[in-house]
Structure formats: structure tokens, C-alpha cells
Design a protein around this motif. Structure first.
Motif, PDB file in Angstrom:
ATOM      1  N   PRO A 326      58.939 -22.136 -13.328  1.00 52.09           N
ATOM      2  CA  PRO A 326      57.653 -22.382 -13.999  1.00 52.09           C
ATOM      3  C   PRO A 326      56.724 -23.233 -13.140  1.00 52.09           C
ATOM      4  O   PRO A 326      57.172 -24.137 -12.424  1.00 52.09           O
ATOM      5  N   ALA A 327      55.423 -22.957 -13.212  1.00 50.15           N
ATOM      6  CA  ALA A 327      54.430 -23.817 -12.573  1.00 50.15           C
ATOM      7  C   ALA A 327      54.263 -25.084 -13.407  1.00 50.15           C
ATOM      8  O   ALA A 327      54.464 -25.076 -14.621  1.00 50.15           O
ATOM      9  N   THR A 328      53.866 -26.157 -12.750  1.00 48.29           N
ATOM     10  CA  THR A 328      53.770 -27.445 -13.444  1.00 48.29           C
ATOM     11  C   THR A 328      52.331 -27.942 -13.598  1.00 48.29           C
ATOM     12  O   THR A 328      52.112 -28.985 -14.203  1.00 48.29           O
ATOM     13  N   TRP A 329      51.367 -27.211 -13.056  1.00 50.59           N
ATOM     14  CA  TRP A 329      49.982 -27.659 -13.132  1.00 50.59           C
ATOM     15  C   TRP A 329      49.248 -26.991 -14.298  1.00 50.59           C
ATOM     16  O   TRP A 329      49.718 -25.996 -14.849  1.00 50.59           O
ATOM     17  N   HIS A 330      48.078 -27.551 -14.637  1.00 49.94           N
ATOM     18  CA  HIS A 330      47.239 -26.936 -15.673  1.00 49.94           C
ATOM     19  C   HIS A 330      46.641 -25.662 -15.123  1.00 49.94           C
ATOM     20  O   HIS A 330      46.100 -25.638 -14.007  1.00 49.94           O
ATOM     21  N   ARG A 331      46.719 -24.593 -15.902  1.00 46.30           N
ATOM     22  CA  ARG A 331      46.144 -23.307 -15.485  1.00 46.30           C
ATOM     23  C   ARG A 331      45.189 -22.833 -16.575  1.00 46.30           C
ATOM     24  O   ARG A 331      45.604 -22.610 -17.714  1.00 46.30           O
ATOM     25  N   PRO A 332      43.889 -22.687 -16.279  1.00 47.04           N
ATOM     26  CA  PRO A 332      42.957 -22.190 -17.293  1.00 47.04           C
ATOM     27  C   PRO A 332      43.221 -20.727 -17.613  1.00 47.04           C
ATOM     28  O   PRO A 332      43.968 -20.040 -16.901  1.00 47.04           O
ATOM     29  N   ALA A 333      42.621 -20.232 -18.682  1.00 42.99           N
ATOM     30  CA  ALA A 333      42.761 -18.820 -19.049  1.00 42.99           C
ATOM     31  C   ALA A 333      42.327 -17.945 -17.884  1.00 42.99           C
ATOM     32  O   ALA A 333      41.321 -18.208 -17.225  1.00 42.99           O
ATOM     33  N   PHE A 334      43.103 -16.905 -17.616  1.00 46.70           N
ATOM     34  CA  PHE A 334      42.816 -16.059 -16.461  1.00 46.70           C
ATOM     35  C   PHE A 334      41.771 -15.001 -16.756  1.00 46.70           C
ATOM     36  O   PHE A 334      41.316 -14.310 -15.849  1.00 46.70           O
ATOM     37  N   THR A 335      41.382 -14.837 -18.010  1.00 46.15           N
ATOM     38  CA  THR A 335      40.416 -13.800 -18.377  1.00 46.15           C
ATOM     39  C   THR A 335      39.038 -14.394 -18.591  1.00 46.15           C
ATOM     40  O   THR A 335      38.868 -15.605 -18.712  1.00 46.15           O
ATOM     41  N   GLY A 336      38.033 -13.505 -18.632  1.00 46.20           N
ATOM     42  CA  GLY A 336      36.660 -13.925 -18.857  1.00 46.20           C
ATOM     43  C   GLY A 336      36.205 -13.591 -20.265  1.00 46.20           C
ATOM     44  O   GLY A 336      36.869 -12.849 -20.995  1.00 46.20           O
ATOM     45  N   PRO A 337      35.039 -14.093 -20.655  1.00 43.99           N
ATOM     46  CA  PRO A 337      34.563 -13.894 -22.032  1.00 43.99           C
ATOM     47  C   PRO A 337      34.248 -12.450 -22.383  1.00 43.99           C
ATOM     48  O   PRO A 337      34.256 -12.098 -23.563  1.00 43.99           O
ATOM     49  N   ASP A 338      33.976 -11.605 -21.383  1.00 44.03           N
ATOM     50  CA  ASP A 338      33.670 -10.202 -21.659  1.00 44.03           C
ATOM     51  C   ASP A 338      34.908  -9.313 -21.651  1.00 44.03           C
ATOM     52  O   ASP A 338      34.814  -8.119 -21.916  1.00 44.03           O
ATOM     53  N   ASP A 339      36.068  -9.868 -21.309  1.00 40.59           N
ATOM     54  CA  ASP A 339      37.271  -9.040 -21.234  1.00 40.59           C
ATOM     55  C   ASP A 339      37.684  -8.542 -22.605  1.00 40.59           C
ATOM     56  O   ASP A 339      37.435  -9.195 -23.629  1.00 40.59           O
ATOM     57  N   ALA A 340      38.326  -7.370 -22.622  1.00 41.26           N
ATOM     58  CA  ALA A 340      38.757  -6.762 -23.877  1.00 41.26           C
ATOM     59  C   ALA A 340      39.739  -7.678 -24.604  1.00 41.26           C
ATOM     60  O   ALA A 340      40.559  -8.348 -23.972  1.00 41.26           O
ATOM     61  N   PRO A 341      39.672  -7.705 -25.935  1.00 38.66           N
ATOM     62  CA  PRO A 341      40.578  -8.579 -26.693  1.00 38.66           C
ATOM     63  C   PRO A 341      42.045  -8.351 -26.380  1.00 38.66           C
ATOM     64  O   PRO A 341      42.819  -9.308 -26.280  1.00 38.66           O
ATOM     65  N   PHE A 342      42.460  -7.084 -26.186  1.00 37.57           N
ATOM     66  CA  PHE A 342      43.876  -6.819 -25.899  1.00 37.57           C
ATOM     67  C   PHE A 342      44.290  -7.463 -24.587  1.00 37.57           C
ATOM     68  O   PHE A 342      45.447  -7.842 -24.400  1.00 37.57           O
ATOM     69  N   TYR A 343      43.340  -7.605 -23.649  1.00 34.85           N
ATOM     70  CA  TYR A 343      43.667  -8.197 -22.361  1.00 34.85           C
ATOM     71  C   TYR A 343      43.661  -9.716 -22.456  1.00 34.85           C
ATOM     72  O   TYR A 343      44.528 -10.394 -21.896  1.00 34.85           O
ATOM     73  N   ARG A 344      42.693 -10.284 -23.168  1.00 38.49           N
ATOM     74  CA  ARG A 344      42.648 -11.739 -23.346  1.00 38.49           C
ATOM     75  C   ARG A 344      43.881 -12.254 -24.063  1.00 38.49           C
ATOM     76  O   ARG A 344      44.359 -13.362 -23.793  1.00 38.49           O
ATOM     77  N   ASN A 345      44.443 -11.432 -24.947  1.00 38.85           N
ATOM     78  CA  ASN A 345      45.571 -11.868 -25.757  1.00 38.85           C
ATOM     79  C   ASN A 345      46.920 -11.532 -25.130  1.00 38.85           C
ATOM     80  O   ASN A 345      47.970 -11.859 -25.702  1.00 38.85           O
TER      81      ASN A 345
END
Length: 348
Positions: A326-345
Motif C-alpha cells: 500500500p502507498a502511505t501518502w495522501h492521494r486525491p481522487a484520480f477522476t475529474g468532475p466531468d467523468d462518468a459516474p461509473f468511472y468516478r465510483n
């Protein structure tokens, strides 16, 4: 077939079994590409990144992929800052650079450049685009994107209708993609372009010889109907001595056209960059909120795909699963606001 130690100059190198092995490895590496897990299977290895032509996605994702595997990167961009500006040959450059690293990734505006460079070194060379020739790592990530999209949609690759749209004569991404698509079965491949920008005949002949149905058209509105995949490309103006007139409005792939003629479960792709300037008639930004638009899922696929390729070429693929932590650092969400809901989730 083992890729260990091989030059990766053309999509010709990959058969169906090798593609599916690479995709399994890329699936395993998705959490590493997203910064959720860590591996150091290439710790101590060095990649030389040589880009003699403009690049954003390919250069950064190749470098990120090697770094995510634990390696180091030494890079240069533009021939004007290398000894080639003093008259050094590609062969001499290849022999020298090959002694500095364990793998070379190179882009160059001339088609034969990659072959001259690779012939001078035993260090594996990966083609990141050779003029209007090929772009095998882009085709790999495009196919990995389709692997994941079709799995989500409950489809298999075989028997699909694929529409390739735009400048097919000079678009190196579609040249490499055509070769990989033809490794599957019973495809219908619609090549949609102005007549003077059609797919090169040897690629049409190759796909036909492998049993695929080939259609040629200059009417996107007709050819896109019932397509499982719409893969569009920009006009490759850098390949012309004199800038040609832009495409007609028929080649603007926008929400109006897509909603009128495309399937509800179509996958819309583009290798990027897309030309967003007025009159370019490329892939329109008005599709950004459409879940069928997979262009940023494509770019996200670049790092795990290239990680899988580099690990295979350097012979460490079999050690990846046991090396993950496992990585130990903070990682923000990898998707953007326009990405499809199925991909964001999604978690994978």
C-alpha cells in the motif's frame, strides 16, 4: 513469446496472446498507476526519454510509468539541445545513449528514425511515435481501454464494428491500432476520411487478409451508425508541407451528431490532443459530460499499460504481484468532475 530485451518499434510485434497477457498485467498495475499501491521492481534501472518532437501525454506517462516501477529517468526534448544539432547521426546517438541506460523511449518526426537508432544499440528501444509511421504504445493503451470498456459493457472484442475517423493517412496512432484490432476476429472496420486522407492500402489489405470486413467512407454520419467504437483523430497538419484546408463540417464529432447517429453504449475515443480551435472540426468539447466519451479513461490507461510493457521488456513482470504494497501518502481522487459516474465510483 517473451518481450524481454526486445525493441518495441511496431505493433506487428504483438499477437493476441501477448496483448491479453499485457492487459492482465496492466489490470494488476492500475492501483500503482493511481498512486494507491507501490512497487519497486525496477529500482536501479534507468530509462532515457528522448523526444525530438512535441509531446505531452506520451512523454509524461512513459516517464511516470517508469518512475512508478521504481526506476529513474534521464530525459531530453528537442534535437536542437542535443549533439544532432552539430551533425551527429541517429546511429551514433543510439550507440552512445544505449550505454547510459537500460531502456530508451524515443519520438522523432521521421519515419525511419526509430529503426536507424535501434539498429545501433542492444538496449531496448520503445517507439513513442516515428513521424507518420506508428505509435505502438498508444495503440496498446487504446486496446487496454477497449478491454476495460467492453468488460464493463458485457461485450467481447470479437465481432465489433469499429469506426476510425479523420486523417487516417498521416495518423500514426490509427496505423498501429489497425494492426492490433486485426488480431481479433470478425471485425467490421469502417475507415472514414476525406478521400485524400484515407488509410494506407497495406493496412487495409492486412486487415482484410485476416478476415475482417473493411468499409471506406467519407460520410461520418452514415458510417458511425451501429458502431461499437468511434475513434476519431485530428488533422495532422505537421505532416504537410503546405497546410491543407480543414475538414468539412461533416467531420466535426459533436453532441448533435453523436446523439443523432451513435449507439447508446458506443465508446468514443481520441488519442489526443484534440484540436479545439475554431474550424478544426475535430472531437468537440460539448461531449465532455457524455459517459460515452472515453478520452480521459484512455489517458488514465496510459500509465498502467506502459508500466506493463516496460516491466515485460526488462524481464520483471513475474515479480510484480509479490512486490505490491500500500502507498502511505495522501492521494486525491484520480477522476475529474466531468467523468462518468461509473468511472468516478470505480475502485479498479
Amino acid at each position: 513469446m517473451s518481450l524481454t530485451g526486445k525493441h518495441i518499434l511496431s505493433s506487428d510485434l504483438f499477437d493476441r496472446d501477448e496483448l491479453e497477457r499485457l492487459f492482465r498485467l496492466a489490470d494488476l498495475l492500475v492501483p500503482v498507476a493511481r498512486g494507491e499501491q507501490v512497487t519497486r521492481v525496477l529500482e536501479g534501472a534507468v530509462m532515457a526519454s528522448l523526444f525530438f518532437e512535441a509531446s505531452t501525454r506520451t512523454r509524461l506517462s512513459c516517464e511516470s510509468a517508469f518512475l512508478r516501477l521504481g526506476g529513474a529517468v534521464s530525459s531530453t526534448t528537442g534535437s536542437e539541445v542535443t549533439s544532432m544539432s552539430k551533425g551527429e547521426s541517429l546511429a551514433d546517438t543510439g550507440r552512445v545513449v544505449g550505454g547510459y541506460c537500460d531502456l530508451v523511449v524515443m519520438r522523432h518526426p521521421e519515419v525511419e528514425s526509430i529503426h536507424e537508432f535501434a539498429a545501433a544499440t542492444n538496449t531496448p528501444v520503445v517507439n513513442a511515435g516515428n513521424g507518420a509511421g506508428e505509435h505502438p504504445t498508444q495503440a496498446l493503451l487504446d486496446m487496454f481501454t477497449l478491454h476495460r470498456e467492453f468488460a464493463r459493457l458485457g461485450k467481447t472484442m470479437d465481432g465489433r464494428r469499429i469506426a476510425l475517423v479523420g486523417d487516417l493517412r498521416h495518423g500514426r496512432t490509427v496505423h498501429s491500432l489497425m494492426k492490433l484490432l486485426s488480431r481479433y476476429d470478425s471485425m467490421t472496420i469502417a475507415c472514414v476520411s476525406p478521400a485524400e486522407l484515407g488509410m494506407p492500402a497495406p493496412l487495409l489489405e492486412l486487415a482484410a487478409a485476416r478476415g475482417h470486413r473493411i468499409e471506406e467512407s467519407d460520410q461520418p454520419a452514415t458510417a458511425l451508425k451501429d458502431a461499437d467504437v468511434v475513434y476519431t483523430t485530428r488533422l495532422q497538419t505537421e505532416r504537410f508541407a503546405d497546410k491543407p484546408m480543414p475538414y468539412s463540417d461533416d467531420f466535426r464529432i459533436d453532441s448533435s451528431l453523436v446523439n443523432r447517429v451513435c449507439r447508446a453504449d458506443a465508446v468514443i475515443m481520441h488519442p489526443l490532443p484534440r484540436d479545439s480551435r475554431p474550424g478544426s472540426n475535430d472531437l468537440s468539447a460539448d461531449l465532455n459530460g457524455d459517459p460515452r466519451l472515453a478520452i480521459f479513461r484512455q489517458t488514465d490507461a496510459g500509465i498502467p499499460t506502459r508500466m506493463a510493457l516496460f516491466a515485460s521488456v526488462l524481464g520483471v513482470a513475474d515479480g510484480i504481484a509479490a512486490s505490491l504494497r500500500p502507498a502511505t501518502w495522501h492521494r486525491p481522487a484520480f477522476t475529474g468532475p466531468d467523468d462518468a459516474p461509473f468511472y468516478r465510483n470505480s475502485t479498479r
